[in-house]
Design an enzyme around this catalytic site. Structure first.
Site, PDB file in Angstrom:
ATOM      1  N   CYS A  26      -8.954   9.115   5.766  1.00  0.00           N
ATOM      2  CA  CYS A  26      -8.816   7.914   6.598  1.00  0.00           C
ATOM      3  C   CYS A  26     -10.155   7.488   7.182  1.00  0.00           C
ATOM      4  O   CYS A  26     -10.533   6.328   7.107  1.00  0.00           O
ATOM      5  CB  CYS A  26      -7.806   8.172   7.707  1.00  0.00           C
ATOM      6  SG  CYS A  26      -7.675   6.794   8.839  1.00  0.00           S
ATOM      7  N   CYS A  62      -8.793   4.249   5.422  1.00  0.00           N
ATOM      8  CA  CYS A  62      -8.397   3.219   6.396  1.00  0.00           C
ATOM      9  C   CYS A  62      -9.575   2.617   7.162  1.00  0.00           C
ATOM     10  O   CYS A  62      -9.660   1.388   7.291  1.00  0.00           O
ATOM     11  CB  CYS A  62      -7.451   3.797   7.445  1.00  0.00           C
ATOM     12  SG  CYS A  62      -6.429   5.149   6.908  1.00  0.00           S
ATOM     13  N   LYS A 109     -12.322   0.796   5.021  1.00  0.00           N
ATOM     14  CA  LYS A 109     -11.595  -0.333   4.398  1.00  0.00           C
ATOM     15  C   LYS A 109     -11.388  -1.464   5.400  1.00  0.00           C
ATOM     16  O   LYS A 109     -11.625  -2.626   5.105  1.00  0.00           O
ATOM     17  CB  LYS A 109     -10.262   0.197   3.843  1.00  0.00           C
ATOM     18  CG  LYS A 109      -9.336  -0.778   3.183  1.00  0.00           C
ATOM     19  CD  LYS A 109      -8.426  -1.563   4.088  1.00  0.00           C
ATOM     20  CE  LYS A 109      -7.676  -0.778   5.108  1.00  0.00           C
ATOM     21  NZ  LYS A 109      -6.563  -0.005   4.617  1.00  0.00           N
ATOM     22  N   TYR A 115      -0.689  -0.683  -1.837  1.00  0.00           N
ATOM     23  CA  TYR A 115      -1.558  -0.937  -0.680  1.00  0.00           C
ATOM     24  C   TYR A 115      -3.012  -1.164  -1.107  1.00  0.00           C
ATOM     25  O   TYR A 115      -3.625  -2.179  -0.789  1.00  0.00           O
ATOM     26  CB  TYR A 115      -1.576   0.293   0.239  1.00  0.00           C
ATOM     27  CG  TYR A 115      -0.368   0.518   1.082  1.00  0.00           C
ATOM     28  CD1 TYR A 115      -0.391   0.188   2.427  1.00  0.00           C
ATOM     29  CD2 TYR A 115       0.771   1.124   0.568  1.00  0.00           C
ATOM     30  CE1 TYR A 115       0.699   0.442   3.241  1.00  0.00           C
ATOM     31  CE2 TYR A 115       1.869   1.384   1.376  1.00  0.00           C
ATOM     32  CZ  TYR A 115       1.825   1.037   2.706  1.00  0.00           C
ATOM     33  OH  TYR A 115       2.895   1.284   3.508  1.00  0.00           O
ATOM     34  N   GLU A 167      -5.234  -4.608  -0.980  1.00  0.00           N
ATOM     35  CA  GLU A 167      -6.288  -4.667   0.038  1.00  0.00           C
ATOM     36  C   GLU A 167      -7.647  -4.908  -0.625  1.00  0.00           C
ATOM     37  O   GLU A 167      -8.416  -5.777  -0.202  1.00  0.00           O
ATOM     38  CB  GLU A 167      -6.288  -3.378   0.857  1.00  0.00           C
ATOM     39  CG  GLU A 167      -5.032  -3.277   1.736  1.00  0.00           C
ATOM     40  CD  GLU A 167      -4.913  -1.998   2.525  1.00  0.00           C
ATOM     41  OE1 GLU A 167      -5.630  -1.018   2.219  1.00  0.00           O
ATOM     42  OE2 GLU A 167      -4.086  -1.956   3.471  1.00  0.00           O
ATOM     43  N   HIS A 200       3.182 -19.164  24.768  1.00  0.00           N
ATOM     44  CA  HIS A 200       2.881 -20.352  23.977  1.00  0.00           C
ATOM     45  C   HIS A 200       1.456 -20.833  24.245  1.00  0.00           C
ATOM     46  O   HIS A 200       1.022 -20.817  25.387  1.00  0.00           O
ATOM     47  CB  HIS A 200       3.876 -21.456  24.348  1.00  0.00           C
ATOM     48  CG  HIS A 200       3.725 -22.687  23.524  1.00  0.00           C
ATOM     49  ND1 HIS A 200       4.087 -22.734  22.191  1.00  0.00           N
ATOM     50  CD2 HIS A 200       3.210 -23.904  23.838  1.00  0.00           C
ATOM     51  CE1 HIS A 200       3.821 -23.952  21.730  1.00  0.00           C
ATOM     52  NE2 HIS A 200       3.277 -24.674  22.702  1.00  0.00           N
ATOM     53  N   GLU A 225       5.090 -15.783  19.168  1.00  0.00           N
ATOM     54  CA  GLU A 225       6.239 -16.366  19.875  1.00  0.00           C
ATOM     55  C   GLU A 225       7.383 -16.664  18.898  1.00  0.00           C
ATOM     56  O   GLU A 225       8.550 -16.752  19.288  1.00  0.00           O
ATOM     57  CB  GLU A 225       5.851 -17.631  20.644  1.00  0.00           C
ATOM     58  CG  GLU A 225       5.496 -18.823  19.777  1.00  0.00           C
ATOM     59  CD  GLU A 225       5.137 -20.060  20.612  1.00  0.00           C
ATOM     60  OE1 GLU A 225       5.925 -20.431  21.481  1.00  0.00           O
ATOM     61  OE2 GLU A 225       4.062 -20.650  20.364  1.00  0.00           O
TER      62      GLU A 225
HETATM   63  P1  NDP Z   1       0.905   2.856  -3.743  1.00  0.00           P
HETATM   64  O1  NDP Z   1       1.907   3.921  -3.822  1.00  0.00           O
HETATM   65  O2  NDP Z   1       0.922   1.895  -2.617  1.00  0.00           O
HETATM   66  O3  NDP Z   1       0.931   1.993  -5.086  1.00  0.00           O
HETATM   67  C1  NDP Z   1       0.729   2.598  -6.321  1.00  0.00           C
HETATM   68  C2  NDP Z   1       0.797   1.540  -7.375  1.00  0.00           C
HETATM   69  O4  NDP Z   1       0.391   2.123  -8.597  1.00  0.00           O
HETATM   70  C3  NDP Z   1       2.177   0.974  -7.563  1.00  0.00           C
HETATM   71  O5  NDP Z   1       2.059  -0.406  -7.760  1.00  0.00           O
HETATM   72  C4  NDP Z   1       2.703   1.679  -8.790  1.00  0.00           C
HETATM   73  O6  NDP Z   1       3.499   0.843  -9.615  1.00  0.00           O
HETATM   74  C5  NDP Z   1       1.425   2.009  -9.560  1.00  0.00           C
HETATM   75  N1  NDP Z   1       1.483   3.296 -10.244  1.00  0.00           N
HETATM   76  C6  NDP Z   1       1.970   4.456  -9.757  1.00  0.00           C
HETATM   77  N2  NDP Z   1       1.869   5.417 -10.665  1.00  0.00           N
HETATM   78  C7  NDP Z   1       1.316   4.875 -11.754  1.00  0.00           C
HETATM   79  C8  NDP Z   1       0.977   5.364 -13.050  1.00  0.00           C
HETATM   80  N3  NDP Z   1       1.225   6.614 -13.392  1.00  0.00           N
HETATM   81  N4  NDP Z   1       0.407   4.500 -13.932  1.00  0.00           N
HETATM   82  C9  NDP Z   1       0.187   3.212 -13.592  1.00  0.00           C
HETATM   83  N5  NDP Z   1       0.507   2.696 -12.397  1.00  0.00           N
HETATM   84  C10 NDP Z   1       1.058   3.523 -11.488  1.00  0.00           C
HETATM   85  O7  NDP Z   1      -0.499   3.622  -3.871  1.00  0.00           O
HETATM   86  P2  NDP Z   1      -1.981   3.283  -3.425  1.00  0.00           P
HETATM   87  O8  NDP Z   1      -2.838   4.023  -4.387  1.00  0.00           O
HETATM   88  O9  NDP Z   1      -2.192   1.826  -3.246  1.00  0.00           O
HETATM   89  O10 NDP Z   1      -2.064   3.979  -2.001  1.00  0.00           O
HETATM   90  C11 NDP Z   1      -1.689   5.355  -1.848  1.00  0.00           C
HETATM   91  C12 NDP Z   1      -1.030   5.594  -0.528  1.00  0.00           C
HETATM   92  O11 NDP Z   1      -1.995   5.543   0.491  1.00  0.00           O
HETATM   93  C13 NDP Z   1       0.005   4.532  -0.145  1.00  0.00           C
HETATM   94  O12 NDP Z   1       1.274   4.857  -0.623  1.00  0.00           O
HETATM   95  C14 NDP Z   1      -0.057   4.515   1.342  1.00  0.00           C
HETATM   96  O13 NDP Z   1       0.885   5.417   1.849  1.00  0.00           O
HETATM   97  C15 NDP Z   1      -1.459   4.978   1.655  1.00  0.00           C
HETATM   98  N6  NDP Z   1      -2.289   3.820   2.065  1.00  0.00           N
HETATM   99  C16 NDP Z   1      -1.948   3.154   3.199  1.00  0.00           C
HETATM  100  C17 NDP Z   1      -2.677   2.059   3.603  1.00  0.00           C
HETATM  101  C18 NDP Z   1      -2.276   1.331   4.850  1.00  0.00           C
HETATM  102  O14 NDP Z   1      -1.521   1.885   5.645  1.00  0.00           O
HETATM  103  N7  NDP Z   1      -2.720   0.092   5.038  1.00  0.00           N
HETATM  104  C19 NDP Z   1      -3.831   1.601   2.852  1.00  0.00           C
HETATM  105  C20 NDP Z   1      -4.090   2.353   1.658  1.00  0.00           C
HETATM  106  C21 NDP Z   1      -3.329   3.423   1.295  1.00  0.00           C
HETATM  107  P3  NDP Z   1       5.027   0.419  -9.280  1.00  0.00           P
HETATM  108  O15 NDP Z   1       5.386   1.049  -7.991  1.00  0.00           O
HETATM  109  O16 NDP Z   1       5.006  -1.074  -9.195  1.00  0.00           O
HETATM  110  O17 NDP Z   1       5.797   0.927 -10.406  1.00  0.00           O
END
Ligand code: NDP
Length: 448
Positions: A43, A48, A51, A178, A182, A437, A442
């Site tokens: 993080c 986080c 980012k 995510y 982002e 307001h 709101e």
């Molecule tokens: P996410 O779980 O958000 O998204 C992963 C994406 O990758 C999905 O769209 C999924 O597709 C795809 N995917 C998963 N496995 C595969 C695979 N084997 N091959 C191809 N595509 C795949 O993961 P992120 O990497 O974006 O982030 C990881 C975690 O970190 C998040 O789950 C979150 O908890 C945390 N995070 C939180 C943030 C915040 O709070 N703002 C910011 C960044 C990260 P689909 O699901 O469509 O099938």
């Protein structure tokens, strides 16, 4: 004299590990931490925090544009990536120092090396030194998952994105979650041509459908491209150093950078888990009970390595609960209900509680209130970007089951609104509150 070197030995100094160690020490435990990289964890060092700084930096692209409509004449604006990158990395150094200081001020000993569990109470450091502890806590976090295919090594992950020498002209981001959304916003605002490719036909699985649709539409309007049902076949390096990406269902494309944002996997390798008998679950994460205890009585785990909810504030709560349970005699569990979350996309999405489809599934039906509006600032800026707020309520009682928002500052707003949702308040309670307001928030007390 205790039979062990320490009461607690923590492996990993990220959000969960630092909180657990610091609080355990404050409860009187003798604590050591091993961290092979930098104190602060994903993080703070490569997630986080940096980012969010890039999100702020990226937003100036729109702010500078919008400023003209507010009477400001700004000469030609020029963006210096290296300056922003270095300022961000310097601030991360500062935070890293603060985290180290916090541990040291609490009397926690830090070993800057890798640790392996060699017994229920024994840790072997990479230097060969052996340490013993009454309790071992695994808080090693997770790392980006990189799909395996020919040429995958040509891509980068979010870890490397913070250190780029320059903003690539053409970026392909794999994943629709995510990190993908982002970084798509960040790179797009910095002038890159961005394409998101995802294996499924949607983005942000798990978020309310209306929010996902709105972000998709706004992202398209901003010039971000999407390729759905696309899986990597191979990546080849072109003669000019750019990359040719082959994928299913779409034409090959030439880009300058491929960023994998395809989920994160728990860091369990090389820890000695199998040898010592710590069980993992079907997702490869460490299996724990509600008190964060693994299958070995003296070994606990918190944070992303347990893959419950991969969010920093959750890991921190787990670390706190562990310390209070084990070293303050106060058995504490974490309440995973109504955890608010945000995607720092452009614009951001924020959410707490059930989506419409989850509520419909759970209650048979639900009442939905929405507000679809153009924020005042966007109107004056001639920015045709609408915010959308959605409240999901239980039909009979009016209890708010979920709140979902997309629009400026929605992560700031949801934090406060989440208190009301968590407290089980109703639509009538929201309505009984007088609006501030003129604000965007709101709308929450004026929902129809
Ligand atoms: P996410 O779980 O958000 O998204 C992963 C994406 O990758 C999905 O769209 C999924 O597709 C795809 N995917 C998963 N496995 C595969 C695979 N084997 N091959 C191809 N595509 C795949 O993961 P992120 O990497 O974006 O982030 C990881 C975690 O970190 C998040 O789950 C979150 O908890 C945390 N995070 C939180 C943030 C915040 O709070 N703002 C910011 C960044 C990260 P689909 O699901 O469509 O099938």
């Amino acid at each position: 004299m205790s039979e062990y070197d320490y009461d607690l030995f923590t492996i990993g100094a990220g959000s969960g590990g630092v909180r657990a160690s610091r609080v355990s020490a404050a409860h009187g435990a003798r604590v050591a931490v091993a961290e092979e990289f930098r104190v602060g964890g994903t993080c703070v060092i490569r997630g986080c925090v940096p980012k969010k700084m890039l999100v702020y930096g990226a937003h100036f692209a729109e702010d500078l544009e919008d400023a003209k409509h507010f009477g400001w004449e700004i000469g030609e604006a020029r963006f210096d990536w290296v300056k922003l990158r270095d300022n961000v990395l310097n601030d991360i150094d500062r935070l890293n120092g603060l985290y180290k200081q916090t541990l040291e001020n609490n009397g926690v000993e830090i070993f800057h090396e890798r640790a392996t569990i060699t017994g229920p109470h024994e840790i072997t450091l990479s230097s060969g030194e052996v340490k013993t502890a009454k309790v071992i806590l695994i808080a090693t976090g997770a790392r980006p998952f990189v799909p395996g295919f020919e040429g995958h090594e040509h891509g980068i992950t979010s870890n490397e994105a913070f250190h780029l020498d320059a903003i690539p002209q053409r970026v392909l981001i794999a994943g629709g979650g995510y990190i993908a959304n982002e970084f798509a916003g960040i790179f797009n605002e910095f002038g890159a041509k961005v394409t998101i490719m995802n294996r499924s036909d949607q983005i942000l699985r798990g978020y309310d459908e209306a929010m996902r649709d709105r972000l998709l539409q706004i992202s398209l309007a901003k010039g971000i491209n999407f390729r759905f049902q696309a899986e990597f076949e191979k990546i080849e390096k072109n003669a000019d150093g750019s990359l040719k990406v082959f994928m299913t269902n779409h034409d090959p494309m030439d880009v300058d950078c491929v960023l994998y944002a395809t989920g994160r996997v728990p860091n369990v390798e090389g820890l000695g888990l199998g040898e010592v008998g710590v069980a993992t679950n079907d997702r490869g994460a460490i299996a724990v009970d509600e008190y964060n205890r693994t299958s070995v009585e003296s070994i606990y785990a918190v944070g992303d390595v347990t893959d419950r909810i991969q969010l920093t504030p959750v890991a921190i709560r787990e670390g706190q609960a562990f310390a209070d349970t084990v070293f303050a005699g106060k058995p504490t569990t974490v309440d995973y209900g109504c955890v608010p979350s945000a995607v720092f996309s452009h614009p951001p999405i924020a959410s707490v509680g059930m989506t419409e489809s989850e509520a419909t599934k759970a209650f048979g039906s639900c009442t939905v209130y929405t507000s679809d509006f153009r924020p005042m600032k966007n109107a004056l800026a001639h920015r045709n970007e609408r915010a959308l707020y959605k409240m999901i309520c239980e039909p009979e009682t009016g209890k708010v089951l979920g709140l979902h928002m997309i629009g400026p500052d929605s992560p700031e707003i949801i934090q406060v609104a989440a208190v009301a949702v968590k407290a089980g308040l109703t639509k009538a309670d929201f309505d009984a509150t007088v609006a501030v307001h003129p604000t965007m928030s709101e709308e929450l007390v004026l929902l129809k």
